[in-house]
Scaffold this active site. Structure first.
Site, PDB file in Angstrom:
ATOM      1  N   LYS A  82       0.818  -1.219   0.000  1.00 44.99           N
ATOM      2  CA  LYS A  82       0.000   0.000   0.000  1.00 44.99           C
ATOM      3  C   LYS A  82       0.854   1.273   0.000  1.00 44.99           C
ATOM      4  O   LYS A  82       0.336   2.361  -0.236  1.00 44.99           O
ATOM      5  CB  LYS A  82      -0.956   0.000   1.187  1.00 44.99           C
ATOM      6  CG  LYS A  82      -2.073  -1.035   1.027  1.00 44.99           C
ATOM      7  CD  LYS A  82      -3.095  -0.939   2.139  1.00 44.99           C
ATOM      8  CE  LYS A  82      -4.206  -1.956   1.941  1.00 44.99           C
ATOM      9  NZ  LYS A  82      -3.768  -3.339   2.183  1.00 44.99           N
TER      10      LYS A  82
HETATM   11  C1  LIG Z   1      -4.345  -4.450   1.551  1.00 46.51           C
HETATM   12  C2  LIG Z   1      -3.587  -5.740   1.464  1.00 46.51           C
HETATM   13  C3  LIG Z   1      -3.978  -6.797   0.603  1.00 46.51           C
HETATM   14  C4  LIG Z   1      -5.237  -6.734  -0.238  1.00 46.51           C
HETATM   15  O1  LIG Z   1      -5.183  -5.786  -1.258  1.00 46.51           O
HETATM   16  P1  LIG Z   1      -6.529  -5.284  -1.957  1.00 46.51           P
HETATM   17  O2  LIG Z   1      -6.125  -4.215  -2.901  1.00 46.51           O
HETATM   18  O3  LIG Z   1      -7.399  -4.756  -0.839  1.00 46.51           O
HETATM   19  O4  LIG Z   1      -7.157  -6.441  -2.615  1.00 46.51           O
HETATM   20  C5  LIG Z   1      -3.178  -7.923   0.535  1.00 46.51           C
HETATM   21  N1  LIG Z   1      -2.076  -8.046   1.296  1.00 46.51           N
HETATM   22  C6  LIG Z   1      -1.672  -7.076   2.143  1.00 46.51           C
HETATM   23  C7  LIG Z   1      -0.463  -7.282   2.963  1.00 46.51           C
HETATM   24  C8  LIG Z   1      -2.412  -5.879   2.263  1.00 46.51           C
HETATM   25  O5  LIG Z   1      -2.006  -4.932   3.121  1.00 46.51           O
END
Ligand SMILES: *Cc1c(COP(=O)(O)O)cnc(C)c1O
Length: 430
Positions: free
Chosen positions: A107
């Site tokens: 993210k």
């Molecule tokens: C947010 C997140 C996900 C999922 O991603 P999305 O875009 O919500 O599908 C997977 N793994 C980790 C470690 C995350 O922080």
């Protein structure tokens, strides 16, 4: 470029409005009116380009009409100041490691890009970003926005309900990041944020915005990863019949990958790997989308029972279940299966997965055909889930220096109750 709402009832918006507002007036998600194809020449030479150069070409297709070239280039280059290597794990299976940024999870890129775009649109005014978190989003947003002038971030988190490592990642930063420790649960934090956006007096007092993951400035930049993964596989001569597997929760990440495919990215097909929260998996099997309450798992960043980007995926495929199924297949794993995968992969290959990446690796191991090559996204560093991973493997997980540095900081937070009047008073005094 203009943006329309997936619900079709809100006015068309500019990029600036879509970024500042986040959600459309009809509560739909913004979609760009056009998705440009990238020229064949770009793909012919992509393996010669750096991650930043690739990302700039992709960003230009989305944002080039609205942001001057030099500014956009600066935003992209500032955002991507770390590597995302593709690492071989097992025959035909590669890990795209998205955990080399400030908070060691994927993210980071979206949050950093959004902070810089918001700053560009906002000019001289101070804009206040409110974000409610159950753990990981808060750290990505806080670190993404850290030090960006003209932006102040308030992270609301439930007291005693986030892990110590997570808490230190947003309470030790200082500068333009304020952590608010709410005496309540995550839903209380979210309610406070929602109420703040609806409060006229507060909105007259200060400029408020959200950094929700549905924001186009957070989700579209994630498509950079997929172009880069392709370039790295092409460099190895392994880019034919490429399958990309994405551990998914809210489906923002995989949705950006599907945008990439529409732009011409030669990925053969995608796999959405879920934990026990299998709403999307069920949709693929039955054609019916039935959101439900999330269940708690050891891959908790994917504990989502009503994936918000589902609306975008449907819109992208004009509502056709058949068309969705041509590009994406699904997989779902219980906690026991995730734990077994982490253990097996470590003993067979020496590669330590985190619980999210483990879902991605499993799906490739089970679903890859002999002529295919697979890349899964390792979305977080295993040290972020240290206790879980150590319990599974029986081995100590080293904490990378970047994460350890947070733990040496001093926690600074403001305690507030879950009553909106307290939160409002606090903000009015800022
Ligand atoms: C947010 C997140 C996900 C999922 O991603 P999305 O875009 O919500 O599908 C997977 N793994 C980790 C470690 C995350 O922080």
């Amino acid at each position: 470029m203009n943006y329309y709402s997936t619900n079709g009832k809100a006015p068309i918006a500019t990029l600036e409005k879509a970024v500042v507002k986040g959600l459309a007036e009809d509560r739909g998600l913004y979609m760009p009116e056009r998705i440009k194809n990238l020229p064949q020449e770009f793909f012919d030479h992509i393996e010669e380009l750096s991650f930043q150069e690739i990302a700039y070409q992709v960003a230009d297709a989305f944002f080039g009409e609205d942001v001057p070239a030099d500014k956009l280039k600066q935003i992209v280059y500032d955002t991507l100041s770390f590597d995302t290597p593709v690492v071989p794990v097992k025959e035909n299976i590669f890990s795209l490691e998205l955990f080399h940024g400030p908070t060691l999870a994927f993210k980071d890129v979206g949050a950093r890009f959004m902070a810089r775009l918001l700053r560009y649109f906002n000019g001289e005014d101070t804009v206040n970003v409110l974000v409610a978190t159950s753990g990981d989003t808060g750290s990505a947003v806080a670190n993404g926005f850290l030090g960006v002038e003209g932006v102040h971030v308030y992270v609301l988190y439930p007291k005693g309900k986030v892990s110590l490592i997570q808490e230190y990642q947003f309470t030790t930063l200082g500068h333009n990041v304020t952590a608010l420790e709410v005496d309540g649960v995550f839903d209380d934090c979210q309610a406070l944020v929602k109420n703040a956006f609806m409060d006229d007096e507060l909105n007259r007092h200060m400029k408020l915005t959200s950094a929700n993951s549905i924001n186009v400035a957070r989700f579209l930049p994630q498509s950079f990863y997929y172009f880069y993964a392709y370039s790295q596989m092409k460099k190895r001569g392994l880019a034919d019949n490429l399958v990309v597997c994405v551990p998914s929760g809210n489906f923002g990440n995989i949705c950006s990958a599907l945008f990439g495919k529409k732009m011409g990215l030669p990925v053969k097909r995608f796999i959405a790997a879920n934990n026990a929260n299998d709403v999307f998996y069920k949709y693929l099997q039955t054609g019916k989308y039935e959101p439900k309450d999330s269940v708690q798992t050891i891959a908790n960043a994917m504990d989502v029972g009503a994936p918000s980007n589902f609306a975008r995926i449907l819109d992208l495929y004009k509502g056709s279940h058949d068309a969705v199924c041509q590009d994406i297949s699904g997989a779902t794993y219980s906690d026991v299966q995730i734990a077994d995968t982490i253990r097996e992969c470590l003993s067979e290959t020496g590669y330590l997965l985190d619980p999210h990446g483990a879902c991605g690796y499993s799906a490739l191991k089970e679903g890859l055909k002999p002529d295919e090559k697979g890349v899964f996204l390792e979305t977080a560093h295993p040290a972020k889930f240290k206790d879980t991973v150590e319990r599974i493997t029986g081995k100590v997980v080293e904490i990378p220096p970047r994460l350890a540095a947070f733990m040496k900081g001093t926690k600074q937070s403001v305690s507030i109750s879950k009553e909106f009047t307290d939160f409002k008073l606090y903000l009015l005094n800022q």
